[in-house]
Design a protein around this motif. Sequence first.
Motif, PDB file in Angstrom:
ATOM      1  N   ALA A  15       0.901  -1.062  -0.117  1.00 30.32           N
ATOM      2  CA  ALA A  15       0.118  -0.038   0.018  1.00 30.32           C
ATOM      3  C   ALA A  15       0.872   1.473  -0.065  1.00 30.32           C
ATOM      4  O   ALA A  15       1.902   1.198   0.682  1.00 30.32           O
TER       5      ALA A  15
ATOM      6  N   PHE B 112       0.958   5.346   0.701  1.00 30.74           N
ATOM      7  CA  PHE B 112       0.316   6.571   1.203  1.00 30.74           C
ATOM      8  C   PHE B 112       1.184   7.827   0.896  1.00 30.74           C
ATOM      9  O   PHE B 112       2.349   7.897   1.383  1.00 30.74           O
TER      10      PHE B 112
ATOM     11  N   VAL C 296       3.232  -1.209   3.744  1.00 34.42           N
ATOM     12  CA  VAL C 296       2.796  -0.035   3.532  1.00 34.42           C
ATOM     13  C   VAL C 296       3.961   0.932   3.364  1.00 34.42           C
ATOM     14  O   VAL C 296       5.248   0.871   4.053  1.00 34.42           O
TER      15      VAL C 296
ATOM     16  N   TYR D  38      -3.558  14.407   0.049  1.00 36.95           N
ATOM     17  CA  TYR D  38      -3.154  12.753   0.256  1.00 36.95           C
ATOM     18  C   TYR D  38      -3.633  11.983  -0.611  1.00 36.95           C
ATOM     19  O   TYR D  38      -4.774  12.298  -1.372  1.00 36.95           O
TER      20      TYR D  38
ATOM     21  N   LEU E  68      -4.043   7.470  -1.400  1.00 36.23           N
ATOM     22  CA  LEU E  68      -3.920   6.313  -0.885  1.00 36.23           C
ATOM     23  C   LEU E  68      -4.179   5.345  -2.111  1.00 36.23           C
ATOM     24  O   LEU E  68      -5.168   5.022  -2.576  1.00 36.23           O
ATOM     25  N   TYR E  69      -3.001   4.611  -2.313  1.00 34.35           N
ATOM     26  CA  TYR E  69      -3.112   3.315  -3.215  1.00 34.35           C
ATOM     27  C   TYR E  69      -3.022   1.967  -2.453  1.00 34.35           C
ATOM     28  O   TYR E  69      -2.502   1.734  -1.342  1.00 34.35           O
ATOM     29  N   ASN E  70      -3.822   1.086  -2.835  1.00 27.02           N
ATOM     30  CA  ASN E  70      -3.861  -0.308  -2.372  1.00 27.02           C
ATOM     31  C   ASN E  70      -2.549  -1.144  -3.013  1.00 27.02           C
ATOM     32  O   ASN E  70      -1.678  -0.598  -3.872  1.00 27.02           O
TER      33      ASN E  70
ATOM     34  N   LYS F  14      -8.581   9.911  -2.130  1.00 28.90           N
ATOM     35  CA  LYS F  14      -7.717  11.107  -2.211  1.00 28.90           C
ATOM     36  C   LYS F  14      -8.689  12.262  -1.335  1.00 28.90           C
ATOM     37  O   LYS F  14      -9.802  12.268  -1.456  1.00 28.90           O
TER      38      LYS F  14
ATOM     39  N   VAL G  39      -6.287   8.137   9.478  1.00 30.35           N
ATOM     40  CA  VAL G  39      -5.280   7.735   8.508  1.00 30.35           C
ATOM     41  C   VAL G  39      -4.982   6.217   8.798  1.00 30.35           C
ATOM     42  O   VAL G  39      -4.817   5.503   7.726  1.00 30.35           O
TER      43      VAL G  39
ATOM     44  N   ILE H  95      -5.288   3.150   6.364  1.00 27.31           N
ATOM     45  CA  ILE H  95      -4.181   2.204   5.751  1.00 27.31           C
ATOM     46  C   ILE H  95      -4.483   0.933   6.504  1.00 27.31           C
ATOM     47  O   ILE H  95      -4.063  -0.053   5.455  1.00 27.31           O
TER      48      ILE H  95
ATOM     49  N   GLN I 262      -6.515  -1.241   3.966  1.00 30.90           N
ATOM     50  CA  GLN I 262      -5.706  -1.972   2.799  1.00 30.90           C
ATOM     51  C   GLN I 262      -4.852  -3.067   3.294  1.00 30.90           C
ATOM     52  O   GLN I 262      -4.817  -4.110   2.480  1.00 30.90           O
TER      53      GLN I 262
END
Length: 509
Positions: free
Chosen positions: A396, A398, A428, A477, A479-481, A489, A499, A503, A506
Motif C-alpha cells: 500500500a 500513502f 505500506v 493525500y 492512498l493506493y492499495n 484522495k 489515517v 491504511i 488496505q
Amino acid sequence: MNKIKQIFVCSLFFFLSCNLATEINTDTITIVAGTSKITGRIITPDDQNKDSIMVTITVLHPISGENIRHEVLADQSGKFSVDIDVETDISYIGLYTSVNLSKTLIVKTINGGLTNIDIAYNSNRDFENIEVRPDMNEYDMTRRMEVLSKMIDYRPDTSGWVYPRLFDKSIDEFLDFANSNVSKRMALFVDNDHEFSKEFKESIAKDYRLFLYTGHVFDYERQMKSNYRNATRDTIGKPEIQKIDRSYFRFLKDFNLNDPQYLHTFTFPEFQDSILKNEVLGLPVIGESDIPSWLASVKGILADLVGFDEGPYYDILAANAYGRQFNEQVEPLTEKQKENITSYWKDGEIAKILARKNEQVIELDKVKSPVVVNDISNVPEDKVMETIVSKYKDKAVFIDLWATWCAPCLEAIKQFRVTKGDFRDKDVVFVYITNGSSPPKLWEEKIKGIGSEHYYLTDDQWTYMMEYFEFEYIPSYLLYNKQGVLIDKFSGFPGNDAVKEMIDGQLNE
C-alpha cells in the motif's frame, strides 16, 4: 501564509545571559522545566455526542522552540484530563473542541498547578458559559484568537481600494509598509477595545507583528513574487527582484527582542526558526560547537541588527538552535552536545528542558525510517504517479503532497510521527512529494526528520499532478492499495486515527 495562522487556531523569553545553575528569572517570567494538569468538562445541549468530543490543546514551548499539540477525548460525562509539560512558571495554552473548531480559548496555566476549564455550548455551538480556575478575564480568554484572526484576514472594503503594489518599490518602502501595517491594524481592532486587559493588548500586538514579519517579510524574494501576482494578476510573468543582504534585517531592532513577554506569544517559535534558518543572515548551525563560541559568531551577525549584544535573547536563541535539531531532524543530542549544554547552563532550567526534550526525541528516533530521495525529474508529467506507485509493488502507498513553507503540512507530519512508526515492517510505504516552492537546502534539512521516501518534482510535474487530482491546496493525500489502484484522495489532514484506519483497511484486505 496559512503557515502561522494555523498554529494560532489549531514565546520571547527568558533569562539572564550568563550561565546560571538555578532557576532563571526574567522580570516576571521564570523559565522552568515543569508540568501542569489541565482538566475540565464539555457540556453540550441534551448531552449530544459526549463520547466523541475531542479537546485540542496547544502548549507554548518557547525554549525548546515549538508549540506542542495534545488531543484528548472527553469521556461519556464530558470530562477530560491531560498532563502537559511547560517551560515557564506561567504559560498560556490554546484550547478548542470538536464541538466548534472555530472557537478557541486562551487559558493561563501555572507550573505545578491545576487548571480546570468547564465549557457549556448552546444549540448554535457557541459558548453559553465558561468557568475557569484560576480565574481569568473572560474577554481576554475568548476574544484574543478571534481578534488576531480578523487582523490577519482584514482587507479594506473602501471604494477604490487596490491591492498594494510593492514589488517595484524600494526595499525601504516595503519595510515602512510592513511596519505601519501593525499600527493600523492595532488601531482598527485592539486599541479602542477597552474590554481587553493591557497585558493582552501588548501580547496581541507582539503576536501579530511576529506573524506578519515571519510570513511576509523574512523571505523578501518569495513575498515580492507573491505581491507581483496579486497586484498585477499576471501568473506567468516574473518580476525583477532586488537583492537583499544582511542589512535588510535591520527591522529586527524594532522588536525589542529582550522583552520577556514574547515567551507568551504563539508565533515566537516560528519567528526564531525563521532567524536560525535564513540563508541571507547565515547564522551557523550550532552542531557540536561550544556555546560561547557559537554565541560570539551569532552576535557578530545579529548585534547591530537587533540593537544589542547582551541579554536573554541570545541564550534563548542558543536553546532554540538545539530545538531545531530536535524538531526538524528528530536527532538526539550527541555526547559532545550534552557536555556543551552542561558546561554552559550547568543544571539550570534550560539544561533541564533540553534534556527532557532529548529523551522524547530519542523515542521518536527509534521509529524514524531512513530517508530515501528519488529523482524522477526526467519522467513525463502524465507518468509521474504511475512511476512512483510502480516502484512499490505489493505494498500500500500513502502519499503526502506537502511543502516546507506549509504549516498545516508540517503540523500533520509531526502529529503522524508516532502513528507512522506503528507501521514499521508492514506492507505500506509512506511517500512525500514537494516541488520547487520548497527551497532545496531547507527541504534537505526537513526530510531528515521525516524519513521515508521523498520526491522533488519539477514545477510542470507538480502543476499537472495538482490539476489531475483536482487538489486546490496542500496538504493533500493519495492512498493506493497493494495492486496500485487509487483508493482515496483528500485534502487536509483528518487526524491520526482516521489515517491509521484507512491504511489498516488496505493491509487487512
